[in-house]
Design a protein around this motif. Structure first.
Motif, mmCIF file in Angstrom:
data_model
loop_
_atom_site.group_PDB
_atom_site.id
_atom_site.type_symbol
_atom_site.label_atom_id
_atom_site.label_comp_id
_atom_site.label_asym_id
_atom_site.label_seq_id
_atom_site.Cartn_x
_atom_site.Cartn_y
_atom_site.Cartn_z
ATOM 1 N N ASP A 168 0.841 -1.213 0.000
ATOM 2 C CA ASP A 168 0.000 0.000 0.000
ATOM 3 C C ASP A 168 0.869 1.254 0.000
ATOM 4 O O ASP A 168 0.616 2.205 -0.758
ATOM 5 N N HIS A 169 1.902 1.271 0.850
ATOM 6 C CA HIS A 169 2.768 2.453 0.929
ATOM 7 C C HIS A 169 3.579 2.618 -0.347
ATOM 8 O O HIS A 169 3.727 3.737 -0.869
ATOM 9 N N LEU A 170 4.119 1.512 -0.874
ATOM 10 C CA LEU A 170 4.922 1.592 -2.096
ATOM 11 C C LEU A 170 4.086 2.120 -3.261
ATOM 12 O O LEU A 170 4.541 3.001 -4.005
ATOM 13 N N ILE A 171 2.875 1.620 -3.442
ATOM 14 C CA ILE A 171 2.029 2.070 -4.549
ATOM 15 C C ILE A 171 1.648 3.538 -4.373
ATOM 16 O O ILE A 171 1.630 4.318 -5.334
ATOM 17 N N ALA A 172 1.355 3.948 -3.133
ATOM 18 C CA ALA A 172 1.002 5.350 -2.878
ATOM 19 C C ALA A 172 2.158 6.276 -3.211
ATOM 20 O O ALA A 172 1.979 7.325 -3.846
ATOM 21 N N ARG A 173 3.371 5.911 -2.787
ATOM 22 C CA ARG A 173 4.548 6.746 -3.076
ATOM 23 C C ARG A 173 4.866 6.721 -4.580
ATOM 24 O O ARG A 173 5.314 7.720 -5.143
ATOM 25 N N THR A 174 4.648 5.570 -5.195
ATOM 26 C CA THR A 174 4.900 5.463 -6.639
ATOM 27 C C THR A 174 3.978 6.393 -7.411
ATOM 28 O O THR A 174 4.419 7.094 -8.331
#
Length: 720
Positions: A487-493
């Motif tokens: 979730d965090h990786l996709i949001a930052r991406t």
């Protein structure tokens, strides 16, 4: 050597040769020719054979003045050699590996570094130490086991040295410092210098010698009775502090401001100790109370003085004001000296009929007040660049600045500055042809945000698939990774799609690296995430630091992932997302060096896309080739082999693309026109590949799109 009973010296040079010298007479007794590019390292084996390495990716063995063996195995330029006690030797390369050679065969490869291996040193009783552009040093056994990683430098590490007892290591770096270490990786001391430090050595007595770019070698000692005078120490401290002081705005001297127009960038003379970024690069420096213009002659590796900037009619100055060249705005565009009109015509590949027009233009602008040229100012004769003058700008960018210089030995570096000034022709050649679409100057990027839910669903699905296989269970996502981690990786991406600073964390990078290690069948979601990470400045830095080589056994992440995803049979999903990732690698400077090293391999890996039956894949391939064309024309003009390979691939793409695919044809033609505009060799090759006729055939297609019609016309005119 039998004819040198008192010994000799062997040197390697930028002229591609080695020379053997008689130390008593100081005369050359042998010239060894064979390398195609600059010689970067030399050792002499116990049997008397000379071993050399060069930027041509080869290692050569010489005996009695003749090359008896050529050893190949490195995929990049070979930077250094180290002779081992048993007669074997090691080599370090731009491909980020170290190779062990025994009896002319590579018997082992040491993976681990993520960038060029620049220096090697023997560590007695333990093994060897390597220095790398990845800003680290590593301690290895002779068998290739990494015992320690020495982390602390903040820029390229050029070389390392080890004390005789093997208890201390010293390193020299582009970050203007020398560090001393224990072999276990503990940093003992940081010794700041006034400028970049090229080399370092331990003396038998235990003192340390450093070679600094301020023209000074310094000896450091732990013995108080051998310390330098108080005045010498104070001078050294003052020089270090002076480097830290903010530079005067644009390096200008206030006393000279009235002589130059606003916007003209005046620099210190030390800028001439760095190589130009490309042929014709121009610098205005302070000399004798005046501004003097120098132009970089890439063929000779020299700065050439082309004239003094002087006042013109009515107190104006030659070519004053903000001007544009090749679509970019510069602080100052300097027009050539009358005496150099012929050279200007040759360099810019213009018809000789323009000579009179150029001379007339300069005379009108300067009212005849143009000074004559004097002998060239040469760069550092040993490295070709890089020397530092106290009080001038540091070789390493200070916090908050954009300044950086190329690696003085290879011309490479971890940071690419803004495009330098160049010679303006727009105001001189009023009759020159201009085109609407070529050459292109900007990269085409894929910045659309991810469909978060769709990507997450696919990643969960693939993770379950991997869990079902005995060979890939170790690659599955943990419960935490599959939840909050993704979730965090996709949001930052997705934040990277709209911001230059997405705020990725180390946990995000570790998760991305894990996804990029998935098998080819499950790789395309990771490609899609990485394409947006590459747009982020810090994300690009991470990808570059851990890129490795574009090979199956690469120790890096990005290179291995791109290789794995392009193995036959290639999946259309991998082709499409992989090409988009490759396109986005062009944006951020930290990835430019990797792209320059691996562009040929990337073209080879994606070559099957040219004949794909999938329209988006063909379009993506055309976009990737267009970005490479822009890259060649702005950052790699000297890469003629890459340009030739790109033109060959583009001609095949143009032939294979159906008539109705306007976007693919447009991008491929613009790419051809952009590369053909770089130099006469590329233009001639495009003509030999019959691209002009291909463009003419496209012009004859019925119901032709207006843009495609204009682009094809531009290419036809360019290649006539």
């Amino acid at each position: 050597m039998s004819d040198l009973p008192h010994g000799g010296i062997v040197s390697g040079s930028r002229d591609n040769t080695l020379r053997v010298w008689n130390v008593q007479t100081a005369h050359t007794i042998q010239v060894l020719e064979g390398h195609e590019y600059q010689v970067t390292g030399v050792i002499v084996r116990p049997d008397g054979c000379i071993v050399s390495c060069a930027l041509d990716k080869s290692i050569r063995v010489w005996k009695d003045g003749k090359c008896i063996e050529t050893l190949k195995g490195h995929e990049g330029p070979v930077q250094c050699l180290l002779l081992l006690p048993n007669g074997d030797f090691l080599s370090g390369s731009n491909d980020a590996t170290i190779k062990l050679w025994s009896k002319s065969k590579c018997v082992h490869t040491f993976p681990g570094h993520t960038d060029t291996v620049r220096g090697l040193a023997l560590l007695n009783n333990i093994g060897v130490v390597s220095a790398s552009h990845d800003q680290t040093l590593r301690v290895w056994t002779f068998q290739g086991d990494c015992l320690a990683e020495l982390v602390g430098h903040t820029a390229l590490v050029y070389n390392a040295a080890c004390s005789d007892d093997g208890g201390l290591i010293a390193s020299a770096s582009e970050d203007n410092s020398v560090r001393t270490w224990r072999p276990d990786g503990h940093c003992l001391q940081t010794i700041e210098h006034p400028a970049c430090v090229w080399d370092v050595a331990w003396l038998p007595c235990g003192d340390l010698v450093t070679a600094c770019a301020d023209y000074t070698a310094r000896v450091f000692t732990v013995k108080p009775d051998l310390a330098a005078s108080a005045e010498a120490v104070a001078g050294f401290v003052a020089a270090v502090e002076a480097r830290k002081q903010p530079q005067q705005a644009q390096g200008q001297d206030a006393s000279m401001t009235g002589q130059l127009p606003a916007g003209v960038k005046m620099e210190e003379a030390s800028v001439l100790l760095q190589p130009g970024k490309k042929d014709g690069d121009t610098r205005i420096v302070k000399e004798g109370g005046a501004g003097v213009a120098y132009s970089w002659d890439a063929s000779r590796g020299e700065w050439e003085k082309i004239g003094t900037v002087v006042g013109g009619p009515g107190g104006d100055t030659v070519a004053a004001g903000n001007q544009f060249h090749e679509g970019q705005q510069y602080d100052f565009v300097f027009d050539v000296d009358v005496a150099d009109a012929d050279k200007f015509i040759e360099r810019n590949e213009l018809p000789t009929s323009y000579r009179e027009q150029i001379v007339e233009f300069i005379l009108q602008k300067t009212d005849g007040a143009v000074s004559t040229s004097t002998p060239s100012y040469k760069a550092d004769p040993f490295t070709g660049a890089g020397a530092y003058v106290p009080g001038a700008a540091s070789n390493f960018p200070q916090p908050g600045t954009q300044q950086s210089y190329a690696d003085p030995f290879t011309g490479a570096g971890g940071y690419v500055p803004e495009t330098p000034m160049d010679i303006d022709t727009s105001s001189i050649l009023q009759t020159s042809t201009s085109f609407s679409h070529i050459p292109q100057h900007d990269f085409e990027l894929f910045g659309k945000a991810l469909n978060a839910q769709a990507v997450l669903k696919k990643l969960w699905e693939f993770s379950q698939t991997l869990a079902e296989s005995d060979t890939s269970q170790g690659l599955t996502l943990s419960q935490e990774q599959a939840g909050s981690g993704l979730d965090h990786l996709i949001a930052r991406t997705n934040a990277a799609a709209s911001s230059s600073s997405a705020g990725f964390t180390e946990v995000d990078y570790m998760l991305l690296d894990s996804l990029l290690q998935w098998p080819a069948q499950q790789l395309f979601p990771a490609y899609d995430i990485a394409r947006l990470v590459a747009l982020d400045a810090e994300g690009a830095q991470h990808l570059a630091m851990h890129a490795g080589t574009l090979t199956q056994d690469s120790s890096g992440v990005l290179g291995a992932a791109l290789f794995r995803g392009t193995q036959e049979p290639q999946l259309p999903a991998n082709q499409q997302t992989g090409l988009r990732l490759a396109c986005n690698l062009c944006k951020q400077p930290p990835l430019h060096q990797w792209l320059q090293t691996h562009n040929a391999a990337l073209m080879d890996r994606f070559a099957p896309c040219c004949s794909s039956t999938n329209k988006p894949v063909r379009s993506g391939f055309a976009t990737f080739m267009l970005n490479l064309a822009v890259f060649f024309s702005t950052a790699a003009k000297s890469d003629t082999e890459g340009q030739a390979q790109a033109l060959s691939g583009l001609s095949e793409l143009l032939i294979a693309t159906p008539p109705g695919e306007t976007d693919t044809l447009c991008r491929a033609l613009i790419a051809v026109g952009t590369i053909s505009s770089i130099n006469t060799e590329s233009k001639q090759l495009a003509q030999d590949l019959n691209v002009r006729q291909i463009a003419k055939d496209i012009q004859q297609q019925p119901n032709l799109d207006a843009k495609l019609k204009a682009v094809s016309a531009d290419v036809v005119s360019t290649l006539q």
